[in-house]
Scaffold this active site. Structure first.
Site, mmCIF file in Angstrom:
data_model
loop_
_atom_site.group_PDB
_atom_site.id
_atom_site.type_symbol
_atom_site.label_atom_id
_atom_site.label_comp_id
_atom_site.label_asym_id
_atom_site.label_seq_id
_atom_site.Cartn_x
_atom_site.Cartn_y
_atom_site.Cartn_z
ATOM 1 N N ASN A 10 30.564 25.512 70.037
ATOM 2 C CA ASN A 10 31.131 26.423 69.059
ATOM 3 C C ASN A 10 30.354 26.326 67.740
ATOM 4 O OD1 ASN A 10 32.762 27.514 66.983
ATOM 5 N ND2 ASN A 10 34.571 27.295 68.290
ATOM 6 N N HIS A 12 30.638 28.021 65.019
ATOM 7 C CA HIS A 12 31.473 28.075 63.827
ATOM 8 C C HIS A 12 31.962 26.670 63.435
ATOM 9 C CE1 HIS A 12 34.314 29.664 60.953
ATOM 10 N NE2 HIS A 12 35.225 28.865 61.490
ATOM 11 N N ASP A 69 39.194 17.079 71.135
ATOM 12 C CA ASP A 69 39.983 17.693 72.187
ATOM 13 C C ASP A 69 41.369 17.977 71.609
ATOM 14 O OD1 ASP A 69 39.935 18.632 74.873
ATOM 15 O OD2 ASP A 69 41.346 17.068 75.404
ATOM 16 N N ARG A 177 43.495 20.316 63.750
ATOM 17 C CA ARG A 177 42.043 20.122 63.797
ATOM 18 C C ARG A 177 41.507 19.717 62.425
ATOM 19 N NH1 ARG A 177 40.894 22.899 67.719
ATOM 20 N NH2 ARG A 177 41.966 24.684 66.855
#
Ligand code: IMP
Length: 192
Positions: A10, A12, A69, A177
């Protein structure tokens, strides 16, 4: 400058962390190191899966690495979907996964849930874990168009909007996150 791999594809996510560690670490992603393997996530927990990913990179590429994760844990569903969040319905499809959760939660009065992220860092052959949790409730119907995954049905505690009704900036201030990532960044800055 020291190099550190973020075991993700990813872009981003990679750019965001790169900005936060500017001048201290050069952050590489899986593509940058030529790793196109779908690293097996066969663990029984977020921590195990994140560790499998970070350790895989260290073993095969000999560069320090971190991996994350995440998933949604719902109290009334025995903490499901948990590590199966990405393919709860059997397929990697956000809408179908979300529909399955709503179906299982029909008539359920206990709507308590949490999003959890675990980051595994392997640095100088030492292993560290960082965790971020946000508590909330599962709505009966989806709301909002931002974000991804289960965002339209998750209302964080203390808020009246779902994650999918919040701007990315708002969500990033409080998300699981972001909380885990902030712990990692603080640790890396202290160690620099
Ligand atoms: P990952 O480990 O970050 O790839 O997350 C695994 C799965 O958990 C995703 O495919 C989503 O289904 C769910 N998930 C993780 N974080 C979020 C979030 O911030 N919002 C909504 N769903 C999420």
């Amino acid at each position: 400058m020291r190099e550190l791999v973020f075991a993700t594809n990813n872009l981003h996510k990679t750019q965001e962390v790169s900005k936060l560690l500017l001048g201290q670490y050069k952050i590489l992603n899986l593509n940058d190191i030529g790793c196109d393997v779908d690293i097996p996530e066969t663990g029984n927990s977020f921590a195990e899966n994140a560790t499998l990913k970070s350790q895989y990179v260290v073993d095969h590429y000999q560069i320090d690495c971190f991996a994350d994760d995440s998933g949604l844990e719902i109290a009334a569903l025995n903490q499901e979907p948990g590590i199966f969040s990405a393919r709860y319905s059997g397929v990697r499809n956000d809408q179908e996964n979300l529909n399955l959760v709503l179906q299982k939660m029909k008539g359920q009065s206990n709507r308590k849930a949490r999003f959890r992220t675990v980051i595994s860092l392997v640095r100088n052959q030492e292993h560290f874990l960082f965790e971020g949790i946000i508590y909330g409730n599962i709505r009966e119907t989806p709301f909002g168009t931002q974000g991804f995954g289960y965002d339209p049905i998750f209302e964080p505690e203390g808020y009246t909007q779902t994650f999918a009704e919040m701007s990315m900036e708002e969500k990033n201030k409080i998300s699981h996150r972001a909380l885990a990532m902030n712990k990692l960044i603080t640790f890396l800055k202290e160690q620099a």
